[in-house]
Scaffold this motif. Sequence first.
Motif, PDB file in Angstrom:
ATOM      1  N   ARG A 164      26.062   4.218  15.294  1.00  0.00           N
ATOM      2  CA  ARG A 164      26.625   3.661  14.061  1.00  0.00           C
ATOM      3  C   ARG A 164      25.816   2.407  13.744  1.00  0.00           C
ATOM      4  O   ARG A 164      25.941   1.389  14.425  1.00  0.00           O
ATOM      5  N   VAL A 165      24.992   2.499  12.721  1.00  0.00           N
ATOM      6  CA  VAL A 165      24.095   1.403  12.353  1.00  0.00           C
ATOM      7  C   VAL A 165      24.900   0.325  11.634  1.00  0.00           C
ATOM      8  O   VAL A 165      25.577   0.599  10.644  1.00  0.00           O
ATOM      9  N   LEU A 166      24.843  -0.889  12.147  1.00  0.00           N
ATOM     10  CA  LEU A 166      25.583  -2.040  11.609  1.00  0.00           C
ATOM     11  C   LEU A 166      27.060  -1.732  11.423  1.00  0.00           C
ATOM     12  O   LEU A 166      27.674  -2.081  10.413  1.00  0.00           O
ATOM     13  N   GLY A 167      27.635  -1.040  12.368  1.00  0.00           N
ATOM     14  CA  GLY A 167      29.062  -0.717  12.313  1.00  0.00           C
ATOM     15  C   GLY A 167      29.436   0.185  11.158  1.00  0.00           C
ATOM     16  O   GLY A 167      30.545   0.116  10.645  1.00  0.00           O
ATOM     17  N   GLY A 168      28.512   1.027  10.715  1.00  0.00           N
ATOM     18  CA  GLY A 168      28.780   1.941   9.601  1.00  0.00           C
ATOM     19  C   GLY A 168      28.221   1.466   8.276  1.00  0.00           C
ATOM     20  O   GLY A 168      28.309   2.186   7.277  1.00  0.00           O
ATOM     21  N   MET A 169      27.642   0.265   8.229  1.00  0.00           N
ATOM     22  CA  MET A 169      27.072  -0.247   6.978  1.00  0.00           C
ATOM     23  C   MET A 169      25.675   0.309   6.716  1.00  0.00           C
ATOM     24  O   MET A 169      25.205   0.263   5.589  1.00  0.00           O
ATOM     25  N   GLY A 170      25.010   0.823   7.734  1.00  0.00           N
ATOM     26  CA  GLY A 170      23.707   1.448   7.592  1.00  0.00           C
ATOM     27  C   GLY A 170      23.809   2.913   7.941  1.00  0.00           C
ATOM     28  O   GLY A 170      24.896   3.430   8.206  1.00  0.00           O
ATOM     29  N   ILE A 171      22.672   3.604   7.940  1.00  0.00           N
ATOM     30  CA  ILE A 171      22.672   5.026   8.288  1.00  0.00           C
ATOM     31  C   ILE A 171      21.579   5.323   9.302  1.00  0.00           C
ATOM     32  O   ILE A 171      20.602   4.588   9.418  1.00  0.00           O
ATOM     33  N   ALA A 172      21.778   6.395  10.030  1.00  0.00           N
ATOM     34  CA  ALA A 172      20.736   6.978  10.864  1.00  0.00           C
ATOM     35  C   ALA A 172      20.387   8.304  10.222  1.00  0.00           C
ATOM     36  O   ALA A 172      21.275   9.069   9.833  1.00  0.00           O
ATOM     37  N   LEU A 206      15.706  10.433  13.663  1.00  0.00           N
ATOM     38  CA  LEU A 206      14.384  10.090  13.132  1.00  0.00           C
ATOM     39  C   LEU A 206      14.218   8.590  12.898  1.00  0.00           C
ATOM     40  O   LEU A 206      13.244   8.006  13.328  1.00  0.00           O
ATOM     41  N   CYS A 207      15.185   7.990  12.186  1.00  0.00           N
ATOM     42  CA  CYS A 207      15.068   6.559  11.876  1.00  0.00           C
ATOM     43  C   CYS A 207      16.440   5.990  11.529  1.00  0.00           C
ATOM     44  O   CYS A 207      17.397   6.741  11.336  1.00  0.00           O
ATOM     45  N   THR A 208      16.501   4.670  11.479  1.00  0.00           N
ATOM     46  CA  THR A 208      17.736   3.991  11.067  1.00  0.00           C
ATOM     47  C   THR A 208      17.403   3.124   9.866  1.00  0.00           C
ATOM     48  O   THR A 208      16.312   2.551   9.764  1.00  0.00           O
ATOM     49  N   VAL A 209      18.363   3.029   8.937  1.00  0.00           N
ATOM     50  CA  VAL A 209      18.182   2.270   7.701  1.00  0.00           C
ATOM     51  C   VAL A 209      19.393   1.363   7.524  1.00  0.00           C
ATOM     52  O   VAL A 209      20.531   1.800   7.692  1.00  0.00           O
ATOM     53  N   SER A 210      19.131   0.108   7.188  1.00  0.00           N
ATOM     54  CA  SER A 210      20.237  -0.805   6.890  1.00  0.00           C
ATOM     55  C   SER A 210      19.843  -1.725   5.753  1.00  0.00           C
ATOM     56  O   SER A 210      18.717  -1.804   5.363  1.00  0.00           O
TER      57      SER A 210
END
Length: 132
Positions: free
Chosen positions: A96-104, A128-132
């Motif tokens: 969970r990227v930034l507690g759900g604020m970002g995406i994987a 593949l990658c994470t985005v926030s």
Amino acid sequence: MSWSDPIADMLTRIRNALRANKEQVSIRASNICQAIAAVLKKEGYIKDFDRIDDGKQGTLRIALKYDQEGQPVITEITRTSKPGCRIYSPAGDLPRVLGGMGIAIVSTSKGVMSDRECRSANVGGEILCTVS
């Protein structure tokens, strides 16, 4: 130009274009890069993208998105799974990227999708990658 890892090349070009406050960025087209761009558009991180056919490989033109103050919507975009070290995860263990604020962004047997879509479809895959 990275010939061995088109995903890392795509992410680096997006990162550099955002730092230079560019409106759009051009990337060598591939099916996986187009799928990643589709997920970024669906999740609201980019305005739009289109594939330009040049008779060879083609080019993806990605329109970048900024907020009202001119700050980029994407603050951080990092490659997780690399050609030398692939990282796989089942649906229950997706980060969970930034507690759900970002995406994987995950490559699954059902296609490339965000971590939220993977959890709802109960399917895991390569992160593949994470985005926030």
